[in-house]
Design a protein around this motif. Structure first.
Motif, PDB file in Angstrom:
ATOM      1  N   LEU B  31       0.835  -1.203   0.000  1.00 20.96           N
ATOM      2  CA  LEU B  31       0.000   0.000   0.000  1.00 20.96           C
ATOM      3  C   LEU B  31       0.870   1.253   0.000  1.00 20.96           C
ATOM      4  CD1 LEU B  31      -2.912  -0.773   2.495  1.00 20.96           C
ATOM      5  CD2 LEU B  31      -3.133  -0.170   0.088  1.00 20.96           C
ATOM      6  N   GLY B  32       1.976   1.158   0.742  1.00 20.19           N
ATOM      7  CA  GLY B  32       2.919   2.279   0.820  1.00 20.19           C
ATOM      8  C   GLY B  32       3.418   2.669  -0.555  1.00 20.19           C
ATOM      9  N   LYS B  33       3.734   1.663  -1.364  1.00 20.28           N
ATOM     10  CA  LYS B  33       4.232   1.931  -2.714  1.00 20.28           C
ATOM     11  C   LYS B  33       3.181   2.639  -3.564  1.00 20.28           C
ATOM     12  CE  LYS B  33       7.894  -1.396  -3.474  1.00 20.28           C
ATOM     13  NZ  LYS B  33       8.135  -2.802  -3.821  1.00 20.28           N
ATOM     14  N   GLU B  38       1.148   7.746  -5.972  1.00 22.31           N
ATOM     15  CA  GLU B  38       0.121   8.795  -6.060  1.00 22.31           C
ATOM     16  C   GLU B  38       0.614  10.126  -5.513  1.00 22.31           C
ATOM     17  OE1 GLU B  38      -3.342   7.275  -4.136  1.00 22.31           O
ATOM     18  OE2 GLU B  38      -3.934   6.086  -5.885  1.00 22.31           O
ATOM     19  N   ASP B  39       1.582  10.029  -4.627  1.00 20.01           N
ATOM     20  CA  ASP B  39       2.084  11.232  -3.977  1.00 20.01           C
ATOM     21  C   ASP B  39       2.731  12.199  -4.975  1.00 20.01           C
ATOM     22  OD1 ASP B  39       2.217  12.555  -1.502  1.00 20.01           O
ATOM     23  OD2 ASP B  39       4.400  12.252  -1.475  1.00 20.01           O
ATOM     24  N   GLN B  40       3.079  11.661  -6.143  1.00 18.58           N
ATOM     25  CA  GLN B  40       3.645  12.537  -7.178  1.00 18.58           C
ATOM     26  C   GLN B  40       2.701  13.686  -7.513  1.00 18.58           C
ATOM     27  OE1 GLN B  40       5.344  10.536 -10.684  1.00 18.58           O
ATOM     28  NE2 GLN B  40       5.008   8.628  -9.544  1.00 18.58           N
ATOM     29  N   LEU B  41       1.363  13.416  -7.388  1.00 16.81           N
ATOM     30  CA  LEU B  41       0.379  14.456  -7.698  1.00 16.81           C
ATOM     31  C   LEU B  41       0.570  15.687  -6.819  1.00 16.81           C
ATOM     32  CD1 LEU B  41      -2.831  12.266  -8.119  1.00 16.81           C
ATOM     33  CD2 LEU B  41      -1.628  13.522  -9.921  1.00 16.81           C
ATOM     34  N   ASN B  42       1.052  15.433  -5.605  1.00 20.19           N
ATOM     35  CA  ASN B  42       1.219  16.551  -4.675  1.00 20.19           C
ATOM     36  C   ASN B  42       2.333  17.506  -5.086  1.00 20.19           C
ATOM     37  OD1 ASN B  42      -0.872  15.899  -2.985  1.00 20.19           O
ATOM     38  ND2 ASN B  42       0.382  14.526  -1.718  1.00 20.19           N
TER      39      ASN B  42
END
Lengths: 474, 95
Positions: B31-33, B38-42
């Motif tokens: 899940l972390g991966k 998705e964190d790239q969107l930030n």
């Protein structure tokens, strides 16, 4: 009192639509269990909800009537939780973009006016109904998907009376705008109370929430109980725990359902099955133009046009049914004061006694108008009028028919009455003497005798005059 | 933000998923991966971008308030694992 009570309300009201919010199933109350469901409201896979046009219209009506800003852009969100009354495991509601925001409603408590802020009104679907017995829990999903609006207030109320006044005001607004039938015994209007206490001047205290109060009485009592409980806890040196409590109106006490630690995490997100609702200026102003007359408008009219007191007018407009009945009665008899007195007095007392509404009274405004006319034309006295009214409740017959059948018409034949008056005076020489020596009270006794003999049918004014006239003849 | 064991257990609980205790580490990693990806969107500057309410440029899909027949009760209850008294029967819920 040393403590200030701070109350906010959340009011759920079922909208008076024919069909559910996202499907064409009927919303009629009282059907056999699970006979008003379909794949959409049962949350079966692969279905697509479509928003009911009337739901948008009714929510906008409610928003305009409570002075809200109507959102030009709003959307539906999913509120996720598991419970057997919620087949989809999420409720479709509105989260960050509700359809109405920032409104206010004026209440009146013991002659003091106060404005209560409305944070928001959003649209959402109702859940199903659960019945429990020793063998298990039974879900009836007829109510699943019935459209609701939730009205959320600012923490602006300071007493049980204010909370009740606000709730009553909302009920009358929703009735007048025909947004909801507000049948409380059917759960069409339900209150949640958020309440905290603080010493005057202190910041807000920790609040508790009480859910699903189904009557004004329950609301008032739950507020009083919870305020007392919190003050007691604080006085004992305990902290108030933020929690949800359930009110038991039979035991008149509340008990804790869940505390904040186990509170739900609803994980709201936009419902991808439903597209945004975008409203034009034209749409909104069109609804505004066609909004039915609101209670305070009617109240002002009653006071101006018919000279009714603030108090009388307020009572009459509190219920749309009564107000409409009243207006139609006045159309017939043209005597607003009498119509108001009958409605607020004997009629409302009998309705309470029988536990019925004005529609179930068995007579029409035309009938009540006729009754007032019979009295105003001296065909019957007011006290006979009360008898006739009772008969109207019982048989539903027209007042004129009742008067004729029961031979209740007032005796106004001077000749006939005079004979009786002379007889009574001869039989009561002491009263005649008293009257002659100036004791005005004695006349009352004599009139009373005549009234008894005629079973209340004699015209009392005429009897009075006849007694005075006969004084010289005796 | 780094995903923790507690997060995984909490989310599993919210979703009513029973997970084996010795699987938790595996989920933290997997899940972390996903979250990291998705964190790239930030990293995108969205200062002047309106939040997306819907991915399609569609609005006001509404239906008339006209009743249509509902399912027969037998059909409505057909797939229920347990039914009785015309209702969906579930284990007793105590409030």
């Amino acid at each position: 009192m040393e403590y200030e009570i701070v109350i906010g309300l959340e009011i759920h009201s079922e909208l008076d639509t024919k069909t559910k919010i996202f499907c064409g199933c009927s919303t009629a109350f009282g059907a056999e269990e699970n006979t008003q469901t379909c794949p959409v409201c049962l949350g079966l896979p692969g279905v697509l909800p479509v928003l009911n046009k009337k739901v948008v219209e009714y929510a906008v009506k409610a928003g305009i009537a409570t002075n809200c800003n109507i959102a030009r852009f709003s959307k539906m969100d999913r509120k996720n939780y598991f419970y057997p009354d919620l087949p989809k495991a999420y409720q479709i509601s509105q989260f960050d973009l509700p359809i109405c925001e920032n409104g206010s409603v004026e209440i009146d408590v013991d002659g003091e006016k106060k404005t209560i802020g409305i944070t928001r009104i959003h649209i959402e679907e109702d859940a199903g109904k659960l019945n429990h017995d020793s063998t298990g829990t039974y879900a009836d999903n007829n109510r699943c998907g019935v459209p609701l609006i939730e009205i959320v207030t600012e923490p602006d109320m300071r007493s049980a009376k204010e909370a009740r006044a606000f709730a009553e005001k909302i009920k009358s607004i929703l009735e007048y705008t025909e947004v909801s039938d507000c049948k409380m015994q059917e759960g069409s209007l339900r209150f949640d109370v958020n309440l905290s206490v603080r010493k005057f001047g202190d910041p807000l205290g920790t609040r508790t929430e009480m859910k699903n109060l189904n009557s004004f009485r329950a609301l008032e009592r739950a507020v009083e109980y919870e305020a007392k409980r919190q003050i007691f806890e604080i006085e004992q040196g305990n902290k108030i725990i933020q929690q949800t409590r359930k009110w038991d109106d039979d035991k008149t006490e509340s008990y804790s359902l869940r505390s904040k630690e186990e509170a739900h995490d609803y994980r709201y997100f936009p419902d991808p099955d439903l597209v945004p609702v975008v409203l034009t200026e034209e749409y909104i102003s069109n609804i505004e133009r066609h909004l039915p007359k609101l209670p305070w408008v009617r109240k002002a009219e009653y006071m101006e046009k018919w000279n009714l007191s603030d108090y009388d007018a307020e009572i009459l407009v509190a219920s749309k049914e009564i107000a409409t009945f009243f207006e139609k009665t006045v159309d017939v008899c043209n005597d607003a004061k009498s119509a108001a007195n009958w409605l607020m007095g004997d009629i409302s007392a009998t309705m309470n006694e029988k536990g019925i509404s004005i529609e179930e009274a068995g007579f029409s405004p035309e009938d009540l108008g006729e009754l007032v006319n019979l009295i105003n034309k001296n065909t019957i006295s007011t006290s006979i009028g009360k008898q006739v009214l009772k008969e109207m409740f019982d048989s539903g017959k027209k007042p004129s028919v009742i008067v004729q059948e029961k031979n209740l018409a007032q005796m106004s034949d001077a000749g006939e009455l005079k004979g009786m008056v002379l007889e009574v005076m001869k039989a009561n020489p002491q009263s005649v003497e008293d009257l002659r020596s100036g004791k005005e009270k004695a006349i009352g006794f004599l009139v009373g005798q005549i009234m008894r003999q005629t079973k209340g049918k004699a015209n009392p004014q005429m009897v009075n005059e006849l007694i005075k006239e006969c004084m010289n003849e005796i | 933000m780094k995903l923790t064991k507690e997060d995984v257990i909490y989310v599993a609980d919210l979703a009513r998923l029973e997970i084996d205790e010795n699987e938790v580490d595996k989920y933290v990693e997997q899940l972390g991966k996903i979250l990291e990806y998705e964190d790239q969107l930030n990293q995108i500057d969205t200062t002047d971008v309106l939040p997306t309410a819907h991915v399609l440029p569609v609005k006001n899909v509404l239906r008339e308030d006209v009743p249509v027949p509902s399912l027969d009760r037998e059909k409505a209850l057909m797939n229920a694992p347990s039914q009785d008294k015309g209702c969906f029967k579930v284990p007793k819920v105590i409030e």
